[in-house]
Scaffold this active site. Structure first.
Site, PDB file in Angstrom:
ATOM      1  N   GLU A 151       1.224  -1.001   0.204  1.00 30.37           N
ATOM      2  CA  GLU A 151       0.049   0.339  -0.117  1.00 30.37           C
ATOM      3  C   GLU A 151       0.855   1.205  -0.002  1.00 30.37           C
ATOM      4  O   GLU A 151       1.621   1.075   1.162  1.00 30.37           O
ATOM      5  CB  GLU A 151      -0.953  -0.447   1.356  1.00 30.37           C
ATOM      6  CG  GLU A 151      -2.010  -0.828   0.940  1.00 30.37           C
ATOM      7  CD  GLU A 151      -2.890  -1.014   2.451  1.00 30.37           C
ATOM      8  OE1 GLU A 151      -2.973   0.620   3.099  1.00 30.37           O
ATOM      9  OE2 GLU A 151      -3.159  -1.952   2.784  1.00 30.37           O
TER      10      GLU A 151
ATOM     11  N   GLU B 268     -13.605   5.754  -0.100  1.00 24.46           N
ATOM     12  CA  GLU B 268     -14.137   4.830   0.940  1.00 24.46           C
ATOM     13  C   GLU B 268     -15.437   5.807   1.731  1.00 24.46           C
ATOM     14  O   GLU B 268     -14.786   5.663   2.450  1.00 24.46           O
ATOM     15  CB  GLU B 268     -13.485   3.678   0.471  1.00 24.46           C
ATOM     16  CG  GLU B 268     -12.913   2.997   0.137  1.00 24.46           C
ATOM     17  CD  GLU B 268     -11.951   1.314  -0.101  1.00 24.46           C
ATOM     18  OE1 GLU B 268     -11.990   0.611   0.993  1.00 24.46           O
ATOM     19  OE2 GLU B 268     -11.002   2.064   0.202  1.00 24.46           O
TER      20      GLU B 268
ATOM     21  N   LYS C 207     -15.237   4.660   5.337  1.00 23.19           N
ATOM     22  CA  LYS C 207     -14.225   4.689   6.248  1.00 23.19           C
ATOM     23  C   LYS C 207     -14.014   6.014   7.611  1.00 23.19           C
ATOM     24  O   LYS C 207     -14.950   7.331   6.904  1.00 23.19           O
ATOM     25  CB  LYS C 207     -13.106   4.569   5.695  1.00 23.19           C
ATOM     26  CG  LYS C 207     -12.869   3.444   4.884  1.00 23.19           C
ATOM     27  CD  LYS C 207     -11.941   3.371   3.925  1.00 23.19           C
ATOM     28  CE  LYS C 207     -10.136   2.661   5.037  1.00 23.19           C
ATOM     29  NZ  LYS C 207      -8.954   2.652   4.298  1.00 23.19           N
TER      30      LYS C 207
ATOM     31  N   GLU D  90      -9.680   9.071   5.639  1.00 20.45           N
ATOM     32  CA  GLU D  90      -9.242   8.089   5.081  1.00 20.45           C
ATOM     33  C   GLU D  90     -10.810   7.761   4.479  1.00 20.45           C
ATOM     34  O   GLU D  90     -10.531   7.012   2.753  1.00 20.45           O
ATOM     35  CB  GLU D  90      -9.900   7.136   6.444  1.00 20.45           C
ATOM     36  CG  GLU D  90      -7.664   6.651   7.190  1.00 20.45           C
ATOM     37  CD  GLU D  90      -7.124   5.971   6.559  1.00 20.45           C
ATOM     38  OE1 GLU D  90      -7.203   5.516   5.613  1.00 20.45           O
ATOM     39  OE2 GLU D  90      -6.432   5.780   7.941  1.00 20.45           O
TER      40      GLU D  90
END
Length: 382
Positions: free
Chosen positions: A281, A330, A333, A338
């Site tokens: 990541e 997303e 999150k 985030e």
């Protein structure tokens, strides 16, 4: 990404003779420019699913293919995603969620069933590359309760993969964050924390014995966010126009290389000198927090894609297999930033104009100016 903790890293900038060092760097750049990298055609992208507005899996796989993204990280064995990946020719890193570690560690038959259900049922139509057994498990972060189960689960999954005759094709490993690192200054003196060695040294031995790489989530963003006084934004974004940190004869112009090389040094000190690190990541959020601008995120991602073609100062000329975090924003999150790591919006529109298989083969360092001596205390909460 998991729960993040803070630790302190110190780097040093040292005065060097610009003439001899510049000549050496120019020669290195010339030699590297004559070579070709093989093996890594593009970066991969992590397919996170913590959103309630994401497209269905078949459309996601089509988006990977249309953007020539040939590697994908899947955090759990989502059956719809695996089904959509059949025949796509996309190489897949599939994850064992932390919540499944205990059952797989305690019962070899559970591991065999997991492999049968999630790997053998799809192979070879799905091109599995890695099985990531656990994500960011560490004795010193919020996932400490999973520590006793990581290595036994890895062993049981490895046995099941070997029984299936797939151990030369699919590598069993785990993904770490950098809370395991105790000393990172200078990168050549990187070492793991003493209180994690009992947990992590046997994992290193497992990876060495099975010739599997170590997966590591590496985020210069969090280091910069927590210490912008001592870390310059150009150093974090790959845009510094001169060496920022000297480590002997190695010059570091970006924080990503310094973090990765500190990890390589720590592995060498723990019996893992032969290991490769896959950056499982890395990314930069575009909104929701400090320094989370569209331009910063685009700059980081674009430069990262180009940079990993050519290795680090400690291991030059060796492409770094890297997975961008993440495919989509997303919205489930937390905290707010985030939600904004995606390279695409949930409606499948690209957030940035990014070439995922950037053609620039090498990061050839420019000539170095004489720099003044200073110390930089760098913090990361990865």
């Amino acid at each position: 990404m998991g729960v993040r903790k803070m630790y302190t890293v110190t780097f040093c900038r040292t005065i060097r003779s610009s003439s001899s060092m510049a000549a050496m760097v120019i020669l290195l750049g010339f030699l590297l420019a004559t070579l070709q990298i093989t093996g890594v055609r593009s970066v991969g992208v992590c397919y996170g699913m913590m959103g309630n507005n994401l497209p269905p899996a078949p459309q996601v796989v089509s988006l990977y293919k249309s953007n020539k993204i040939d590697r994908l990280r899947l955090y759990d064995p989502n059956q719809a995603a695996l089904q959509a990946l059949r025949g796509s020719n996309i190489q897949v890193m599939i994850g064992v969620p932390n919540s499944d570690l205990q059952s797989l560690a305690n019962n070899p038959s559970q591991a065999q069933s997991w492999v049968q259900r999630n790997v053998r049922n799809y192979h070879p139509a799905v091109r599995f590359r890695y099985i990531a057994v656990g994500n960011e498990v560490s004795p010193v972060n919020g996932a400490a309760r999973f520590v006793p189960f990581v290595l036994p689960a890895m062993r049981n999954i490895q046995s099941a993969i070997r029984a299936a005759g797939l151990h030369n094709q699919i590598k069993v490993t785990t993904s770490i964050d950098l809370t395991l690192i105790g000393n990172s200054y200078p990168p050549s003196q990187g070492a793991f924390r003493g209180d994690v060695r009992g947990y992590f040294d046997p994992i290193i031995s497992f990876l060495v014995n099975n010739r599997s790489p170590l997966l590591a989530n590496i985020y210069p963003y969090f280091s910069y966010k927590d210490n912008p006084r001592d870390i310059s934004l150009p150093y974090a974004l790959f845009t510094a126009n001169a060496v920022v940190v000297w480590d002997g004869q190695r010059g570091y112009r970006n924080l990503f290389d310094a973090m990765l090389d500190a990890l390589y040094s720590a592995l060498e000190r723990a019996g893992g000198a032969s290991l490769e690190v896959v950056v499982s990541e890395s990314g930069w959020p575009s909104a929701g927090g400090f320094a989370t601008t569209f331009d910063n995120a685009k700059t980081y991602l674009s430069n990262l894609i180009r940079h990993v073609k050519g290795g680090t100062p400690k291991r030059p000329g060796r492409a770094i297999e890297t997975y961008l975090f993440a495919m989509f924003d997303e919205n489930n999150k937390e905290p707010q930033y985030e939600k904004h790591f995606g390279v695409f919006f949930p409606n499948k529109q690209p957030k940035y104009n990014i070439n995922f298989s950037a053609e620039k083969p090498w990061d050839v360092f420019a000539g170095n100016d004489t720099t003044t001596s200073t110390e930089e205390s760098l913090k990361s909460d990865m």
